[in-house]
Design a protein around this motif. Structure first.
Motif, short mmCIF file in Angstrom:
data_model
loop_
_atom_site.label_atom_id
_atom_site.label_comp_id
_atom_site.label_asym_id
_atom_site.label_seq_id
_atom_site.Cartn_x
_atom_site.Cartn_y
_atom_site.Cartn_z
N CYS A 177 1.04 -1.06 0.02
CA CYS A 177 -0.03 0.27 -0.62
C CYS A 177 1.08 1.27 -0.04
N ILE A 178 0.50 2.31 -0.51
CA ILE A 178 0.92 3.60 -0.73
C ILE A 178 0.31 4.46 -0.67
N ASP A 179 0.24 5.76 0.31
CA ASP A 179 -0.35 6.59 0.32
C ASP A 179 0.47 7.48 -0.03
N SER A 180 -0.55 9.39 -0.30
CA SER A 180 0.23 10.31 -1.17
C SER A 180 0.92 11.38 -1.02
N THR A 181 1.73 11.14 -2.09
CA THR A 181 2.94 11.76 -2.08
C THR A 181 2.79 13.00 -1.03
N MET A 182 2.11 13.64 -0.64
CA MET A 182 2.21 14.78 0.06
C MET A 182 2.42 13.98 1.93
N TRP A 183 3.57 13.63 2.16
CA TRP A 183 3.94 13.37 3.46
C TRP A 183 3.86 14.30 4.41
N THR A 184 3.80 15.28 3.66
CA THR A 184 3.41 16.77 5.22
C THR A 184 1.67 16.98 5.74
N GLU A 218 4.36 22.77 -20.90
CA GLU A 218 3.24 23.19 -20.16
C GLU A 218 2.88 22.51 -19.68
N GLN A 219 2.92 20.85 -19.15
CA GLN A 219 2.96 20.39 -18.32
C GLN A 219 3.36 19.11 -17.62
N ASN A 220 3.21 18.96 -16.00
CA ASN A 220 4.51 18.51 -15.25
C ASN A 220 4.00 16.54 -15.80
N TRP A 221 5.04 15.89 -15.50
CA TRP A 221 5.15 14.34 -15.66
C TRP A 221 3.51 14.11 -14.44
N LYS A 222 3.55 14.73 -14.27
CA LYS A 222 2.56 14.42 -12.68
C LYS A 222 0.59 14.87 -13.56
N LEU A 232 0.67 15.02 -17.73
CA LEU A 232 0.60 13.85 -18.21
C LEU A 232 0.16 12.63 -17.69
N MET A 233 0.28 12.19 -16.70
CA MET A 233 -0.05 10.82 -16.32
C MET A 233 -1.74 10.91 -15.67
N PHE A 234 -1.69 12.04 -15.10
CA PHE A 234 -2.81 12.25 -15.07
C PHE A 234 -3.81 12.24 -16.21
N GLU A 235 -3.30 13.11 -16.78
CA GLU A 235 -4.56 12.82 -18.67
C GLU A 235 -4.38 11.75 -19.02
N ALA A 236 -3.60 10.92 -19.12
CA ALA A 236 -3.67 10.01 -19.75
C ALA A 236 -4.47 8.28 -18.87
N ALA A 237 -3.99 8.84 -17.79
CA ALA A 237 -4.92 8.11 -16.68
C ALA A 237 -6.67 8.08 -16.27
N SER A 238 -6.96 9.45 -17.23
CA SER A 238 -8.14 9.97 -16.83
C SER A 238 -9.09 9.68 -17.83
N LYS A 239 -8.45 9.75 -19.07
CA LYS A 239 -8.51 8.81 -20.20
C LYS A 239 -9.04 7.58 -19.96
N PRO A 286 1.46 8.16 -7.01
CA PRO A 286 0.36 7.24 -6.27
C PRO A 286 -0.83 8.74 -6.53
N ASP A 287 -0.62 9.68 -5.98
CA ASP A 287 -1.68 10.89 -6.68
C ASP A 287 -2.47 10.95 -7.53
N GLN A 288 -1.97 11.07 -8.84
CA GLN A 288 -2.62 11.32 -10.44
C GLN A 288 -2.75 10.40 -10.66
N LEU A 289 -2.81 8.77 -9.75
CA LEU A 289 -3.32 7.92 -10.26
C LEU A 289 -4.23 7.39 -10.03
N GLY A 290 -4.52 8.30 -8.64
CA GLY A 290 -5.94 8.10 -7.93
C GLY A 290 -5.88 6.81 -6.96
N ALA A 291 -4.35 6.11 -6.97
CA ALA A 291 -3.85 5.77 -6.49
C ALA A 291 -3.01 5.58 -4.50
N ALA A 292 -3.95 6.89 -4.37
CA ALA A 292 -2.97 7.20 -2.98
C ALA A 292 -3.40 6.02 -1.98
#
Lengths: 386, 383
Positions: A240-247, B21-25, B27-34, B69-75
């Motif tokens: 399991c991974i938590d958010s990158t935002m550790w803060t 104009e897009q950072n790597w997160k 780019l990942m968010f766009e592909a994942a959302s689609k 995790p965050d941009q993939l909805g994987a947190a």
């Protein structure tokens, strides 16, 4: 799902500045594991490599470089990488290879050579931070773990000496481990009087940087039964991974470890971990982390781990032995290669092969866990004797 | 394969040389959302596991896994990183499903190579630090040497390699995702700037950014998710020796072994007649011919002749890289394999627009991790 057994383990000694290259250490651990399993490289169908940041070795695509040392040349070979969680995640990836039917015998190798970083591996950790939000503050790992330790102590009102007991216990346990780097007979006062790093973290609260490798042989039940009568099964896995935002999280409790543990307990059909688990190897790169992780693994209530430690429950001959190997604090911390004192140790304990480290009373179920990334990753593996 | 696995969702950004104009997160968010929209799934509830393919040095981080995790909805979900090509990630995802641990997995792979100012030097860091790295130079010299060995050993020619580049760049004109579609003839390629002899400028795929996400599901789940599943019926992966000095140069052993593994699983005995079309790695033009021979879609030494006879054109016997491949769409580094899988999925779904192939039932995707590796993977998809 095909059942998966452990047939052997192996590990190098853990030291700073081992002369061997990463390939050579991988070879040494692999050879030991194969010998224990009674198999040869030609019997291995696939190889999984676990290794943490490439910046340690200074080699891009480090897994590709290590592949022949790990016996992967000419075979299906994959590297997985979940930061410090890699130590216990790598055998989980090996599990998929066999349970899926893609392999009958899978060799799992974990390697770390931290000492190539000059002057100290901590400088490689300078690149693990968000480049905009964190990096300008020039944080280092001791600094953020000090924050986590402080939060944990504050929420539960834990005294420093109750945390120091973990370092004393694990370094003493490590006296019985032939690979140990920092085994010692210490007192609580020794820990409390050691050099202050970043309050409340002191030098003897921390595991050392190390070089080392470890290996495990996993096989289908069918193959394992032909080779041994003493079967040790992989019984539950969680990651399991938590958010990158550790803060953004409250650091006093590792929810992500609890998430991984719940996944593993469900798979292993364990309802009361405190009663059903006989031996545990939670990740202990800092002494407070053992306590933190015992709570994350639901082996006790929140804030209860220091009390169990004080009462001797977690000693090798206690009711719930924790880190009988000597852990990262005593044996050493070559990130991914700590698989040797987590997953391999649980296998050796359940198979009755732990020698002087053997916990009494014939343990049947064991759990190991690793932790990594930005205080964010939990990987959990449960094994059970057949 | 007992537990059949389907691709139930696919999403991708466009592939472009610069995405400042897009950072790597993003780019990942766009592909994942689609991909999640395509599958009609909520990642926080409906997807059991997430896999990303990445290497620290490409990303410019240590422990890049932290930033997934965050941009993939994987947190707070089961998530892991594989240091490999997108098809390695696909293999991990399939094994997770087959092992019974999860039912639905999202696989992500991306390139944000435009962030890297020192591509050549980073590739050199993948060379053996004692024996090879000190030789320095641009690391693509290895590809030039291998091209030479392959052409000498197989009898294929430089002109035929140029034909590959011409075909793929032309094919990419019909692919809205691609960055390097253009009408290029064999003469244009042969006359382009000499780079790593015998490789010329147009024999070499240019780097691009992009992200691709595929969502995979176990058969019983897949039927509830989509009416248009594409089945993964076989996959394999393999690595040759990491030693440049120890390899059989000009032979893609990793592709041969990976294909063997995938064909066995898919029950394919005669790939040439049983596979309708393929997307194979073409980071260098000669690699397409080399890989086609390795995976058995062309006879030994025959790939070049087959190409000249039009066999690999979109209207030929077995269309190869109808997407435009890496030469036409751009080199997506570790995402190249998932780019190929994406194209095979779109073709089998009948969603390949102007480049749609007719009468296809089964397609193959093959990947190679690039210089200096001898690692790659293969996957077989069916309608």
């Amino acid at each position: 799902m095909r059942k998966v057994c452990v047939l052997g383990g192996g590990m190098t000694i853990f030291r700073r500045r081992l002369q061997e290259t990463g390939k050579e250490m991988s070879y040494e651990a692999t050879k030991m594991a194969l010998e224990e399993a009674g198999l040869e490289l030609k019997d291995v169908d696939s190889v999984v490599m676990g290794s943490a940041p490439d910046a340690f070795d200074g080699i891009h695509m480090k897994g590709e470089n290590l592949l022949d040392g790990a016996g992967g040349a000419g075979k299906p070979y994959l590297r997985v990488f979940v930061g410090g969680g890699t130590a216990v995640f790598t055998p989980i990836a090996g599990w998929w290879h066999i349970a899926s039917g893609m392999a009958d015998v899978c060799l799992v190798v974990a390697e770390e050579k931290m000492s190539s970083v000059f002057p100290h591996p901590q400088s490689a950790f300078g690149h693990i931070w968000d480049p905009i939000l964190d990096r300008p503050l020039k944080p280092n790992l001791v600094w953020i773990f000090a924050m986590e330790m402080n939060r944990y102590m504050t929420v539960h009102g834990i005294k420093k000496e109750d945390i120091a007991r973990v370092a004393v216990k694990n370094k003493r346990n490590a006296l019985d481990h032939p690979c140990a780097q920092l085994a010692a007979n210490l007192t609580i006062d020794d820990v409390l009087n050691s050099e202050m790093m970043a309050w409340p973290v002191q030098r003897l609260d921390i595991s050392p940087p190390s070089d080392g490798a470890s290996a495990m042989i996993l096989a289908s039940e069918e193959v394992a039964k032909k080779l041994t009568d003493d079967l040790v099964y992989l019984d539950g896995a969680g990651w399991c991974i938590d958010s990158t935002m550790w803060t953004d999280r409250d650091l006093y409790f590792p929810e992500y470890v609890a998430g991984a543990a719940k996944m593993a307990y469900k798979m292993a059909k364990i309802e009361n971990p405190r009663k059903e688990i006989d031996v545990a190897e939670p990740y202990d790169p800092f002494d407070y982390k053992e306590l933190h992780h015992m709570e994350g693994l639901l082996l006790c209530d929140k804030g209860e781990a220091p009390i169990l430690t004080r009462e001797g429950v977690t000693e090798r001959d206690g009711d719930l032995p924790v880190c009988p190997s000597g852990g990262l604090l005593g044996v050493g911390n070559p990130i991914a290669a700590t698989m040797g004192i987590k997953a391999c140790e649980i296998y050796w304990q359940l198979a009755g092969k732990a020698g002087k480290r053997q916990v009494p009373n014939d343990p049947q179920v064991g759990i190991c866990q690793a932790w990594g990334d930005l205080m964010q990753y939990g990987s959990v593996l449960i094994m059970r004797r057949g | 394969m007992e537990d059949r696995i389907a691709v139930v969702g696919a999403g991708s950004t466009k592939f472009r040389p610069d995405t400042s104009e897009q950072n790597w997160k993003e780019l990942m968010f766009e592909a994942a959302s689609k991909a999640y929209l395509d599958a009609g799934l909520n990642p926080r509830k409906d997807i059991d596991s997430f896999v990303t393919c990445a290497e620290d040095y490409w990303e410019g981080f240590s422990i890049y896994d932290e930033f997934v995790p965050d941009q993939l909805g994987a947190a707070m979900r089961p998530t892991c990183t594989v240091c490999g090509d997108g098809l390695h990630g696909l293999a991990i995802a399939c094994m997770q499903i087959m092992s019974g641990m999860v039912d639905v997995v999202a696989v992500e792979s991306h390139s944000k190579i435009s962030d890297l100012n020192t591509y050549n030097d980073v590739v050199l860091f993948a060379f053996d630090p004692i024996y090879n790295r000190p030789l320095a130079g641009h690391p693509y010299y290895v590809a030039g040497m291998e091209m030479n060995a392959f052409l000498n050993g197989s009898g294929n020619t430089e002109e035929q390699c140029a034909g590959v580049a011409s075909k793929n760049m032309t094919n990419a004109l019909k692919n809205p995702l691609g960055a390097y579609g253009k009408n290029v003839g064999v003469g244009d390629v042969m006359g382009s700037e000499p780079m790593f002899s015998p490789a010329k400028k147009l024999d070499i795929a240019e780097l691009v950014d992009g992200s691709i996400v595929l969502v995979l599901a176990r058969a019983e789940k897949a039927k509830d998710i989509t009416d248009n599943p594409v089945w993964i019926t076989g996959f394999g992966w393999n690595s040759g020796t990491p030693w440049l000095e120890g390899r059989a140069w000009g032979r893609a052993s990793y592709a041969e072994e990976a294909a063997k593994m995938a064909y066995k699983m898919a029950g394919i005995a005669e790939p040439r007649s049983e596979i309708g079309f393929a997307e194979v790695d073409d980071k260098f033009s000669y690699k397409e011919l080399m890989h086609l021979e390795a995976v058995g879609l062309a006879g030994k030494g025959q790939a070049g002749n087959d190409l000249e006879n039009g066999r690999f054109q979109p209207d030929g016997d077995i269309p190869i890289n109808a997407s435009g491949g890496s030469l036409g769409c751009g080199n997506l580094i570790e995402a190249s394999g998932l780019h190929r899988a994406l194209e095979v999925v779109l073709q089998l779904r009948g969603q390949a627009d102007g480049r749609q192939l007719n009468d296809i039932e089964r397609g193959l995707a093959q990947s190679w991790r690039g210089v200096p590796t001898a690692s790659g993977a293969v996957a077989v998809f069916e309608r």
